[in-house]
Motif scaffolding. Structure first.
Motif, PDB file in Angstrom:
ATOM      1  N   ASN A  20       0.818  -1.214   0.000  1.00  0.00           N
ATOM      2  CA  ASN A  20       0.000   0.000   0.000  1.00  0.00           C
ATOM      3  C   ASN A  20       0.852   1.265   0.000  1.00  0.00           C
ATOM      4  OD1 ASN A  20      -2.321  -1.505   0.017  1.00  0.00           O
ATOM      5  ND2 ASN A  20      -2.419  -1.571   2.257  1.00  0.00           N
ATOM      6  N   TRP A  21       2.007   1.230   0.669  1.00  0.00           N
ATOM      7  CA  TRP A  21       2.875   2.392   0.744  1.00  0.00           C
ATOM      8  C   TRP A  21       4.325   1.917   0.852  1.00  0.00           C
ATOM      9  CZ3 TRP A  21       0.202   0.601   4.940  1.00  0.00           C
ATOM     10  CH2 TRP A  21       0.945   0.296   6.072  1.00  0.00           C
ATOM     11  N   VAL A  22       5.214   2.857   0.631  1.00  0.00           N
ATOM     12  CA  VAL A  22       6.648   2.593   0.775  1.00  0.00           C
ATOM     13  C   VAL A  22       7.076   3.213   2.089  1.00  0.00           C
ATOM     14  CG1 VAL A  22       8.926   2.921  -0.234  1.00  0.00           C
ATOM     15  CG2 VAL A  22       6.939   2.658  -1.719  1.00  0.00           C
ATOM     16  N   ASP A  23       7.595   2.392   2.982  1.00  0.00           N
ATOM     17  CA  ASP A  23       7.951   2.846   4.321  1.00  0.00           C
ATOM     18  C   ASP A  23       9.331   3.495   4.301  1.00  0.00           C
ATOM     19  OD1 ASP A  23       7.917   3.298   7.002  1.00  0.00           O
ATOM     20  OD2 ASP A  23       8.260   1.210   7.589  1.00  0.00           O
ATOM     21  N   TYR A  24       9.430   4.724   4.778  1.00  0.00           N
ATOM     22  CA  TYR A  24      10.711   5.426   4.779  1.00  0.00           C
ATOM     23  C   TYR A  24      11.646   4.877   5.842  1.00  0.00           C
ATOM     24  CZ  TYR A  24       8.995   8.002   8.843  1.00  0.00           C
ATOM     25  OH  TYR A  24       8.509   8.334  10.067  1.00  0.00           O
ATOM     26  N   LYS A  25      11.119   4.108   6.811  1.00  0.00           N
ATOM     27  CA  LYS A  25      11.960   3.544   7.863  1.00  0.00           C
ATOM     28  C   LYS A  25      12.620   2.235   7.450  1.00  0.00           C
ATOM     29  CE  LYS A  25       8.352   4.164  10.295  1.00  0.00           C
ATOM     30  NZ  LYS A  25       7.273   4.110  11.255  1.00  0.00           N
ATOM     31  N   ASP A  26      12.173   1.642   6.330  1.00  0.00           N
ATOM     32  CA  ASP A  26      12.757   0.391   5.845  1.00  0.00           C
ATOM     33  C   ASP A  26      13.997   0.728   5.015  1.00  0.00           C
ATOM     34  OD1 ASP A  26      13.259  -2.183   5.170  1.00  0.00           O
ATOM     35  OD2 ASP A  26      11.363  -2.524   4.111  1.00  0.00           O
ATOM     36  N   VAL A  27      15.103   0.925   5.714  1.00  0.00           N
ATOM     37  CA  VAL A  27      16.319   1.422   5.081  1.00  0.00           C
ATOM     38  C   VAL A  27      16.910   0.383   4.138  1.00  0.00           C
ATOM     39  CG1 VAL A  27      18.640   2.295   5.553  1.00  0.00           C
ATOM     40  CG2 VAL A  27      16.764   2.929   7.031  1.00  0.00           C
ATOM     41  N   ASN A  28      16.848  -0.879   4.502  1.00  0.00           N
ATOM     42  CA  ASN A  28      17.433  -1.925   3.645  1.00  0.00           C
ATOM     43  C   ASN A  28      16.709  -1.997   2.305  1.00  0.00           C
ATOM     44  OD1 ASN A  28      19.332  -2.677   5.564  1.00  0.00           O
ATOM     45  ND2 ASN A  28      17.878  -4.035   6.583  1.00  0.00           N
ATOM     46  N   LEU A  29      15.401  -1.823   2.307  1.00  0.00           N
ATOM     47  CA  LEU A  29      14.648  -1.825   1.062  1.00  0.00           C
ATOM     48  C   LEU A  29      14.982  -0.597   0.225  1.00  0.00           C
ATOM     49  CD1 LEU A  29      12.336  -3.081  -0.662  1.00  0.00           C
ATOM     50  CD2 LEU A  29      10.805  -1.550   0.556  1.00  0.00           C
ATOM     51  N   LEU A  30      15.094   0.552   0.866  1.00  0.00           N
ATOM     52  CA  LEU A  30      15.367   1.788   0.130  1.00  0.00           C
ATOM     53  C   LEU A  30      16.776   1.810  -0.451  1.00  0.00           C
ATOM     54  CD1 LEU A  30      13.649   4.431   2.418  1.00  0.00           C
ATOM     55  CD2 LEU A  30      12.791   3.404   0.317  1.00  0.00           C
ATOM     56  N   ARG A  31      17.721   1.127   0.185  1.00  0.00           N
ATOM     57  CA  ARG A  31      19.086   1.080  -0.343  1.00  0.00           C
ATOM     58  C   ARG A  31      19.147   0.347  -1.678  1.00  0.00           C
ATOM     59  NH1 ARG A  31      23.143   2.842   3.031  1.00  0.00           N
ATOM     60  NH2 ARG A  31      22.614   2.885   5.234  1.00  0.00           N
ATOM     61  N   ARG A  32      18.183  -0.527  -1.939  1.00  0.00           N
ATOM     62  CA  ARG A  32      18.132  -1.224  -3.224  1.00  0.00           C
ATOM     63  C   ARG A  32      17.852  -0.263  -4.372  1.00  0.00           C
ATOM     64  NH1 ARG A  32      14.026  -6.051  -2.979  1.00  0.00           N
ATOM     65  NH2 ARG A  32      14.504  -5.922  -5.190  1.00  0.00           N
ATOM     66  N   PHE A  33      17.220   0.866  -4.069  1.00  0.00           N
ATOM     67  CA  PHE A  33      16.855   1.833  -5.093  1.00  0.00           C
ATOM     68  C   PHE A  33      17.828   3.005  -5.160  1.00  0.00           C
ATOM     69  CE2 PHE A  33      12.964  -0.243  -3.642  1.00  0.00           C
ATOM     70  CZ  PHE A  33      12.611  -0.859  -4.829  1.00  0.00           C
ATOM     71  N   MET A  34      18.981   2.858  -4.487  1.00  0.00           N
ATOM     72  CA  MET A  34      20.010   3.896  -4.506  1.00  0.00           C
ATOM     73  C   MET A  34      21.292   3.318  -5.091  1.00  0.00           C
ATOM     74  SD  MET A  34      19.448   5.664  -0.798  1.00  0.00           S
ATOM     75  CE  MET A  34      20.817   6.743  -0.981  1.00  0.00           C
ATOM     76  N   SER A  35      22.049   4.163  -5.785  1.00  0.00           N
ATOM     77  CA  SER A  35      23.323   3.716  -6.335  1.00  0.00           C
ATOM     78  C   SER A  35      24.373   3.717  -5.230  1.00  0.00           C
ATOM     79  CB  SER A  35      23.745   4.632  -7.475  1.00  0.00           C
ATOM     80  OG  SER A  35      24.076   5.900  -6.972  1.00  0.00           O
ATOM     81  N   ASP A  36      25.574   3.256  -5.562  1.00  0.00           N
ATOM     82  CA  ASP A  36      26.637   3.227  -4.565  1.00  0.00           C
ATOM     83  C   ASP A  36      27.110   4.626  -4.194  1.00  0.00           C
ATOM     84  OD1 ASP A  36      27.625   3.641  -7.078  1.00  0.00           O
ATOM     85  OD2 ASP A  36      29.489   2.529  -6.757  1.00  0.00           O
ATOM     86  N   ARG A  37      26.808   5.611  -5.045  1.00  0.00           N
ATOM     87  CA  ARG A  37      27.150   7.001  -4.741  1.00  0.00           C
ATOM     88  C   ARG A  37      26.059   7.704  -3.958  1.00  0.00           C
ATOM     89  NH1 ARG A  37      31.187   9.784  -7.925  1.00  0.00           N
ATOM     90  NH2 ARG A  37      32.705   8.200  -8.426  1.00  0.00           N
ATOM     91  N   GLY A  38      24.893   7.098  -3.802  1.00  0.00           N
ATOM     92  CA  GLY A  38      23.813   7.717  -3.050  1.00  0.00           C
ATOM     93  C   GLY A  38      22.728   8.308  -3.918  1.00  0.00           C
ATOM     94  N   LYS A  39      22.807   8.132  -5.232  1.00  0.00           N
ATOM     95  CA  LYS A  39      21.781   8.686  -6.123  1.00  0.00           C
ATOM     96  C   LYS A  39      20.592   7.737  -6.201  1.00  0.00           C
ATOM     97  CE  LYS A  39      24.963  11.040  -9.220  1.00  0.00           C
ATOM     98  NZ  LYS A  39      25.366  11.154 -10.633  1.00  0.00           N
ATOM     99  N   ILE A  40      19.417   8.296  -6.477  1.00  0.00           N
ATOM    100  CA  ILE A  40      18.213   7.481  -6.643  1.00  0.00           C
ATOM    101  C   ILE A  40      18.233   6.896  -8.047  1.00  0.00           C
ATOM    102  CG2 ILE A  40      15.696   7.508  -6.652  1.00  0.00           C
ATOM    103  CD1 ILE A  40      15.836   9.902  -4.751  1.00  0.00           C
ATOM    104  N   ARG A  41      18.055   5.573  -8.124  1.00  0.00           N
ATOM    105  CA  ARG A  41      18.099   4.902  -9.432  1.00  0.00           C
ATOM    106  C   ARG A  41      16.843   5.200 -10.230  1.00  0.00           C
ATOM    107  NH1 ARG A  41      22.146   0.625  -9.518  1.00  0.00           N
ATOM    108  NH2 ARG A  41      22.840   0.282  -7.402  1.00  0.00           N
ATOM    109  N   ALA A  42      16.967   5.133 -11.547  1.00  0.00           N
ATOM    110  CA  ALA A  42      15.865   5.452 -12.446  1.00  0.00           C
ATOM    111  C   ALA A  42      14.867   4.289 -12.514  1.00  0.00           C
ATOM    112  CB  ALA A  42      16.408   5.749 -13.839  1.00  0.00           C
ATOM    113  N   ARG A  43      13.677   4.579 -13.038  1.00  0.00           N
ATOM    114  CA  ARG A  43      12.632   3.567 -13.187  1.00  0.00           C
ATOM    115  C   ARG A  43      13.061   2.446 -14.109  1.00  0.00           C
ATOM    116  NH1 ARG A  43       7.548   5.474 -15.736  1.00  0.00           N
ATOM    117  NH2 ARG A  43       7.209   3.261 -15.863  1.00  0.00           N
ATOM    118  N   ARG A  44      13.743   2.779 -15.189  1.00  0.00           N
ATOM    119  CA  ARG A  44      14.128   1.753 -16.144  1.00  0.00           C
ATOM    120  C   ARG A  44      15.165   0.807 -15.555  1.00  0.00           C
ATOM    121  NH1 ARG A  44      19.014   3.364 -18.112  1.00  0.00           N
ATOM    122  NH2 ARG A  44      19.443   5.595 -17.917  1.00  0.00           N
TER     123      ARG A  44
END
Length: 152
Positions: A35-59
């Motif tokens: 239903n929502w994306v939890d901002y406290k789930d850091v391990n899940l959010l790290r999957r959507f970030m690059s090694d430099r800290g940028k947010i990865r694109a949809r593609r």
């Protein structure tokens, strides 16, 4: 006289490349019916970030547009609350670079270093003169100051 480009062009047109480009990625949030994306789930959010800290694109991640927006908001919220870093610290593996300008001594440093040595000799001479004038040999200026405060 102007040339007609339609006649110069051949009758054959190239078709677009319609090959399959590989397996289409599926949004993991849609698959799990989240239903929502939890901002406290850091391990899940790290999957959507690059090694430099940028947010990865949809593609790259395969998220749908709605969940990509939710991930973006969650990452930004986690960054503000210091759960995620804004950038990752990177270590440069290469040397200092080209030319003498980085890391090494500059050409004009040598005279300054000599002046600093001369100045330190003069300061040492002044300290010795102050000790001789005071009448107490071998004591620091701090000791002199403490003794003066105790006498006052």
């Amino acid at each position: 006289m102007a040339r007609n480009n339609d006649r110069d062009r051949g009758t054959k047109r190239t078709l677009k490349d319609t090959r399959p480009r590989g397996k289409k990625k599926i949004c993991i949030f849609c698959k799990d019916r989240a239903n929502w994306v939890d901002y406290k789930d850091v391990n899940l959010l790290r999957r959507f970030m690059s090694d430099r800290g940028k947010i990865r694109a949809r593609r790259v991640t395969g998220n749908c547009s709605q969940h990509q927006r939710d991930v973006q908001v969650a990452i930004k919220t986690a960054r503000e609350l210091a759960l995620l870093p804004y950038t990752q610290r990177t270590v440069n593996e290469r040397g200092p670079g080209r030319g003498p300008g980085r890391g090494g001594p500059r050409r004009d440093d040598a005279p300054a270093a000599e002046l600093a040595v001369d100045a330190s000799l003069e300061i040492d001479d002044l300290d010795v003169d102050a000790d001789e004038n005071d009448g107490s040999e071998g004591e620091d200026d701090f000791v002199h100051a403490a003794r003066d405060q105790a006498e006052a």
